[in-house]
Design a protein around this motif. Structure first.
Motif, PDB file in Angstrom:
ATOM      1  N   ASP A   1      11.527  35.528  55.372  1.00 33.36           N
ATOM      2  CA  ASP A   1      10.805  35.166  54.146  1.00 33.36           C
ATOM      3  C   ASP A   1      10.649  33.656  54.013  1.00 33.36           C
ATOM      4  OD1 ASP A   1      10.643  37.806  53.605  1.00 33.36           O
ATOM      5  OD2 ASP A   1      12.241  37.853  52.093  1.00 33.36           O
ATOM      6  N   GLU A   2      11.686  32.938  54.360  1.00 37.00           N
ATOM      7  CA  GLU A   2      11.647  31.484  54.211  1.00 37.00           C
ATOM      8  C   GLU A   2      10.623  30.867  55.172  1.00 37.00           C
ATOM      9  OE1 GLU A   2      12.727  29.483  52.009  1.00 37.00           O
ATOM     10  OE2 GLU A   2      12.036  27.698  53.080  1.00 37.00           O
ATOM     11  N   VAL A   3      10.663  31.301  56.445  1.00 39.55           N
ATOM     12  CA  VAL A   3       9.701  30.762  57.412  1.00 39.55           C
ATOM     13  C   VAL A   3       8.280  31.153  57.000  1.00 39.55           C
ATOM     14  CG1 VAL A   3       8.956  30.764  59.823  1.00 39.55           C
ATOM     15  CG2 VAL A   3      11.381  30.731  59.284  1.00 39.55           C
ATOM     16  N   LEU A   4       8.151  32.392  56.541  1.00 40.16           N
ATOM     17  CA  LEU A   4       6.833  32.863  56.102  1.00 40.16           C
ATOM     18  C   LEU A   4       6.281  31.959  55.009  1.00 40.16           C
ATOM     19  CD1 LEU A   4       4.817  35.145  56.548  1.00 40.16           C
ATOM     20  CD2 LEU A   4       5.915  36.413  54.703  1.00 40.16           C
ATOM     21  N   LYS A   5       7.142  31.611  54.089  1.00 43.11           N
ATOM     22  CA  LYS A   5       6.731  30.758  52.975  1.00 43.11           C
ATOM     23  C   LYS A   5       6.243  29.406  53.514  1.00 43.11           C
ATOM     24  CE  LYS A   5       9.513  29.031  49.753  1.00 43.11           C
ATOM     25  NZ  LYS A   5      10.883  29.125  49.226  1.00 43.11           N
TER      26      LYS A   5
END
Ligand code: SF4
Ligand code: SF4
Ligand code: SF4
Ligand code: FES
Lengths: 375, 141
Positions: free
Chosen positions: A219-223
């Motif tokens: 989720d963090e990388v996606l963001k």
């Protein structure tokens, strides 16, 4: 979802390899399609390894993308299905290209077991070539930053990777290798097919649920990637959009068509732009020169780019191979990302996401797109 | 006095409907501006995006694709595919900030001679207002 967790021994690369070795050892696969470092140590080539000892120089996640993996797989299965069990381990964009190519009958996926991984990106070929040894170290850092509990974007990856938001897509694979959020301590083997589960059973891998740390990393990388993508596309709009700006963007293109020949999706066995169809009699060029007072040569440069966009943007997987190979450093893949997002969006289609979704140009609905019809 | 701008429109007309419609407009002696350069194709689905882009880059002020009304294609479903393709080329033009209004898709049947004349008249007027295609004089294409 149930996943198998394996403790990392030495490093991630070696741990994944020992897993692959075991699958060959236990005769779960007859061969593995995987990148291998070439003897000169300055590149990686795809090999079909049939012997576990041959896996020694293999890298499931090499620092660069030399040949796009879907092209390698297509070279094996263009003529039909393989009669042995082959595992193909490729980056997510390579998997997506393979899915598109299977819809275009240029890859036969029967008997192919697809494995993907969380992908931190690849280094630009031009940077890599300056100093491959250093490149290996740079890439280690890239992975470190990627798997950190607080993942940090790394500036050394290719521009196409910095804006890639499908770095962990795994809908179409049999097995996904998760490394995000693990601090490099363990690896998650995430099964996506019953075949994968059967293999786990053979290998005695137990499935225990623990995806939360990984999911947080994803989720963090996606963001971060989504934010970067929006930002880059916004900048592109001010430099590329508008007919004159478009011409400026491609003004130093040398018409070599390398972007086309490395693109996995440019599936035509003979490209129109390399065919006799674009070779006109001399009078034609003189006529064009006469009406404009001048024409630039080689001719039809913009036709090539606009033509390619309108032919294959629906299947563009954003792998960045075109831009990586362009000798003139034109932002081909970034421009394609813009066109691809918009044109795939017309059909709610995501290239290579699922094998079931038909290519948009193969189907239609009676009642649609009235906004493009003029009364 | 400055020469009046006379738009040149390249029209890809399907053999079974729109080309026949154009023919009917002619034999009925309907008046419409001489701006269209018709090219007959067997079906609107024969029109590759390249035809459109090529015409545009070579300086056509506009490109018209005309075929049978949905449901009436001689090959049953060609025009449905043509419409999807057209939506795509238009999207490429729009995304790159090129004037997508210079591309047009219309359905004109074999019996619609007057409609054909109307479409050409109206489209010619519109393109006149837009002015010449900027690609016409650009040499670095
Ligand atoms: S575009 Fe880059 S980050 Fe995305 S999957 Fe491909 S190599 Fe990985
Ligand atoms: S156009 Fe470029 S980014 Fe898109 S699939 Fe082809 S090589 Fe990859
Ligand atoms: S690879 Fe680069 S220089 Fe060659 S045709 Fe493509 S954009 Fe032009
Ligand atoms: S034959 Fe007229 S549109 Fe297909």
């Amino acid at each position: 979802m149930k996943v198998a967790k394996i403790k990392v021994k030495d490093n991630i690369e070696k741990t994944v390899l020992s897993f692959l070795r075991e699958t060959i050892d236990k005769k779960l696969f007859d061969a593995i399609l995987i990148p291998m470092m070439v003897p000169a140590g300055d590149s990686y080539a795809w090999v079909l390894a049939q012997d576990k000892s041959l896996l020694d120089g293999a890298y499931y996640l090499p620092p660069i993308m030399s040949v796009q993996g879907a092209k390698a797989l297509s070279s094996v299965t263009k003529g039909g299905k393989v009669n042995k069990r082959v595992a193909a381990i490729m980056r997510p964009c390579e998997i997506r290209a393979a899915i598109e190519l299977s819809k275009l009958n240029q890859i036969e996926l029967e008997n192919i077991f697809l494995i993907s991984m969380d992908c931190p990106g690849a280094l630009p070929l031009k940077d890599w070539l300056k100093d491959p040894k250093r490149g290996v170290d740079v890439f280690k850092k890239v992975i470190q930053h990627f798997v950190d509990e607080e993942p940090k974007p790394d500036k050394s990856v290719r521009p196409a990777c910095a804006i890639c938001h499908r770095f962990s897509d795994s809908d179409a694979v049999d097995l996904h290798i998760g490394i995000l959020g693990t601090e490099g301590e363990d690896i998650l083997f995430i099964p996506h097919s019953t075949q994968a589960e059967a293999i786990f059973a053979e290998l005695g891998l137990s499935l225990n649920e623990n995806l939360s740390r990984w999911q947080k990393g994803v989720d963090e990388v996606l963001k971060q990637r989504k934010k970067k993508r929006a930002q880059v596309q916004e900048e592109l709009k001010s430099t590329v959009v508008g007919f004159d700006k478009l011409l400026d963007t491609f003004s130093n293109c040398i018409n070599c068509h390398i972007c086309q020949s490395v693109c996995p999706i440019c599936y035509c066995r003979q490209c129109y732009f390399d065919s006799d169809k674009v070779k006109h009699p001399p009078d034609d060029y003189l006529m064009r020169a006469e009406s404009k007072g001048n024409i630039s040569l080689l001719p039809d440069k913009i036709l090539f780019h606009l033509g390619r966009m309108s032919h294959m943007a629906l299947s563009c997987v954003g792998c960045g191979a075109c831009e990586d190979a362009c000798p003139m450093s034109i932002k081909v893949a970034q421009i394609f990302s813009l066109i691809a997002d918009r044109s795939q969006g017309l059909f709610n289609y995501i290239a290579g996401k699922s094998i079931e979704e038909p290519l948009p140009m193969r189907v239609y609905e009676d009642d649609e797109f009235h906004e493009v019809e003029s009364p | 006095m400055k020469d009046e701008f006379k738009p040149r429109i390249i029209g890809f007309l399907c053999n079974w409907c729109s080309y026949a419609g154009a023919d009917l407009a002619g034999t009925s002696r309907l008046q419409y501006p001489p701006s269209l350069l018709p090219i007959r194709v067997m079906c609107s689905s024969r029109v590759d995006p390249l035809f459109v882009i090529s015409a545009f880059l070579r300086g056509a002020d506009a490109v018209l694709i005309a075929g049978c009304h949905p449901g009436d294609c001689h090959y049953q479903e060609g025009n449905y595919y043509a419409r999807r393709r057209f939506a795509c080329v238009r999207k490429v033009f729009e995304t790159l900030g090129m004037e997508s209004d210079r591309l047009r898709l219309s359905w004109i049947s074999a019996s619609e001679g007057p409609r054909f004349a109307n479409v050409i008249t109206e489209y010619t007027e519109k393109i006149k207002k837009m002015g010449p295609n900027p690609a016409k004089k650009n040499i670095f294409l």
